[in-house]
Scaffold this motif. Structure first.
Motif, mmCIF file in Angstrom:
data_model
loop_
_atom_site.group_PDB
_atom_site.id
_atom_site.type_symbol
_atom_site.label_atom_id
_atom_site.label_comp_id
_atom_site.label_asym_id
_atom_site.label_seq_id
_atom_site.Cartn_x
_atom_site.Cartn_y
_atom_site.Cartn_z
ATOM 1 N N ALA A 117 0.855 -1.190 0.000
ATOM 2 C CA ALA A 117 0.000 0.000 0.000
ATOM 3 C C ALA A 117 0.889 1.237 0.000
ATOM 4 O O ALA A 117 2.099 1.160 0.222
ATOM 5 N N SER A 118 0.281 2.369 -0.241
ATOM 6 C CA SER A 118 1.029 3.626 -0.235
ATOM 7 C C SER A 118 0.117 4.741 0.260
ATOM 8 O O SER A 118 -1.094 4.558 0.406
ATOM 9 N N LEU A 124 -2.916 4.407 7.326
ATOM 10 C CA LEU A 124 -3.998 3.825 8.122
ATOM 11 C C LEU A 124 -3.647 2.402 8.563
ATOM 12 O O LEU A 124 -3.911 2.020 9.704
ATOM 13 N N LEU A 125 -3.052 1.628 7.668
ATOM 14 C CA LEU A 125 -2.644 0.272 8.040
ATOM 15 C C LEU A 125 -1.580 0.310 9.130
ATOM 16 O O LEU A 125 -1.595 -0.508 10.057
ATOM 17 N N SER A 126 -0.653 1.269 9.020
ATOM 18 C CA SER A 126 0.373 1.411 10.047
ATOM 19 C C SER A 126 -0.255 1.726 11.403
ATOM 20 O O SER A 126 0.120 1.146 12.428
ATOM 21 N N ARG A 127 -1.233 2.624 11.412
ATOM 22 C CA ARG A 127 -1.901 2.975 12.670
ATOM 23 C C ARG A 127 -2.688 1.791 13.214
ATOM 24 O O ARG A 127 -2.722 1.552 14.428
ATOM 25 N N MET A 128 -3.319 1.020 12.326
ATOM 26 C CA MET A 128 -4.033 -0.176 12.775
ATOM 27 C C MET A 128 -3.068 -1.168 13.427
ATOM 28 O O MET A 128 -3.380 -1.777 14.454
ATOM 29 N N SER A 180 -4.888 0.511 -7.796
ATOM 30 C CA SER A 180 -5.298 -0.572 -8.683
ATOM 31 C C SER A 180 -6.246 -1.534 -7.969
ATOM 32 O O SER A 180 -6.378 -1.520 -6.742
ATOM 33 N N ILE A 181 -6.878 -2.406 -8.746
ATOM 34 C CA ILE A 181 -7.769 -3.414 -8.167
ATOM 35 C C ILE A 181 -6.995 -4.397 -7.285
ATOM 36 O O ILE A 181 -7.425 -4.704 -6.166
ATOM 37 N N PRO A 182 -5.808 -4.902 -7.743
ATOM 38 C CA PRO A 182 -5.038 -5.779 -6.839
ATOM 39 C C PRO A 182 -4.661 -5.093 -5.530
ATOM 40 O O PRO A 182 -4.697 -5.727 -4.463
ATOM 41 N N ALA A 183 -4.322 -3.805 -5.611
ATOM 42 C CA ALA A 183 -3.988 -3.072 -4.388
ATOM 43 C C ALA A 183 -5.211 -2.974 -3.474
ATOM 44 O O ALA A 183 -5.097 -3.117 -2.254
#
Length: 219
Positions: A117-118, A124-128, A180-183
Motif C-alpha cells: 500500500a502507499s 492507516l494500516l500502520s496505525r491499525m 489498482s484493483i489488486p492493491a
C-alpha cells in the motif's frame, strides 16, 4: 496430602497462565514486526514474523496438553474449572492471532519488493498495526493480572481499531481513489486481518471476565 495436591494444582495453573501470556506477548511482537515490514517493504523483517508465529505454535501443544491433564487428573470445580476451561479456549484464540499476523507478513512477501500500500492507505494500516500491538499488550496484562476492569478496557480500545478499519474501507471505495484493483484487494484483506486480530484480543478480555465473575458477556 490434600494441601500438597492443591498447591501442585495451582502451580500448574500458574505455569499454564505464563505460557498463555507468553503466546500473547509473541503475537503482539509479531503484529508490530509485521507492520514495520509492511510499511518498509522489509523482507527479512517479514521472515521474522514467521519465526515468531512458529514459537506461538510451539507453545500451543504444551498448553493444550497441560490444560487437558489438569482436567483429567485434578477434576477441578468452580473457579478452578473455569480457569482450566478458559485456558483451553484461550489457546485457540492466541493461535489464531498468530495466524492473522502471518497473513499480514505473507501479503507483504507476495508483493515484495513493491509496497503493498502507499499514501493514506499505508498510513492507516500502520496505525491499525500500532493499535493492534497495544491491544495485545493489554491482553497480556489481563492474562497475568486477571483484572476485569483492564479486560473491559480492551473492548474500548478496540473501537479505535474498528474506526480505522472503517476509514480504510471508505478510502479505497471512494471513486477518486487511484489505486489498482489488486492493491484494493490487498488493502481490504490487510484491514480485515488487523480488525480480526483486535477482535481476538477482545475475546481474551471477555474470557478473563468470565473466569473472574462466572458471567458470560454478550458480544
Amino acid at each position: 496430602m490434600m494441601m500438597h495436591m492443591r498447591m501442585k494444582f495451582h502451580e500448574q495453573l500458574d505455569a499454564l497462565t505464563d505460557r498463555l501470556a507468553l503466546m500473547c506477548r509473541l503475537a503482539g511482537e509479531a503484529i508490530e514486526t509485521a507492520t514495520d515490514a509492511l510499511v518498509n517493504a522489509d523482507l527479512p523483517m517479514a521472515e521474522r514474523v514467521f519465526d515468531l508465529n512458529e514459537r506461538i505454535e510451539e507453545l500451543r501443544g504444551p498448553c493444550e496438553e497441560q490444560a487437558m491433564a489438569l482436567l483429567a487428573l485434578q477434576a477441578p470445580v468452580a473457579r478452578d474449572l473455569r480457569q482450566v476451561v478458559t485456558g483451553v479456549h484461550l489457546v485457540t484464540d492466541l493461535s489464531r492471532m498468530g495466524g492473522l499476523v502471518q497473513h499480514v507478513a505473507e501479503s507483504m512477501r507476495r508483493r515484495h519488493p513493491e509496497h503493498v500500500a502507499s499514501g493514506e492507505a499505508e498510513e492507516l494500516l500502520s496505525r491499525m498495526g500500532r493499535v493492534a500491538a497495544e491491544l495485545a499488550g493489554l491482553a497480556e496484562r489481563v492474562l497475568r493480572t486477571h483484572d476485569p476492569e483492564l479486560a473491559a478496557e480492551i473492548g474500548r480500545r478496540d473501537d479505535e481499531l474498528d474506526d480505522l478499519h472503517r476509514r480504510l474501507l471508505t478510502l479505497i471505495q471512494d471513486p477518486s481513489w487511484i489505486g489498482s484493483i489488486p492493491a484494493a484487494v490487498d488493502i481490504t484483506l490487510l484491514g480485515r486481518f488487523y480488525e480480526r486480530f483486535g477482535d481476538h484480543t477482545v475475546v481474551v478480555g471477555r474470557r478473563v471476565i468470565f473466569l473472574v465473575t462466572g458471567e458470560q458477556l454478550n458480544p
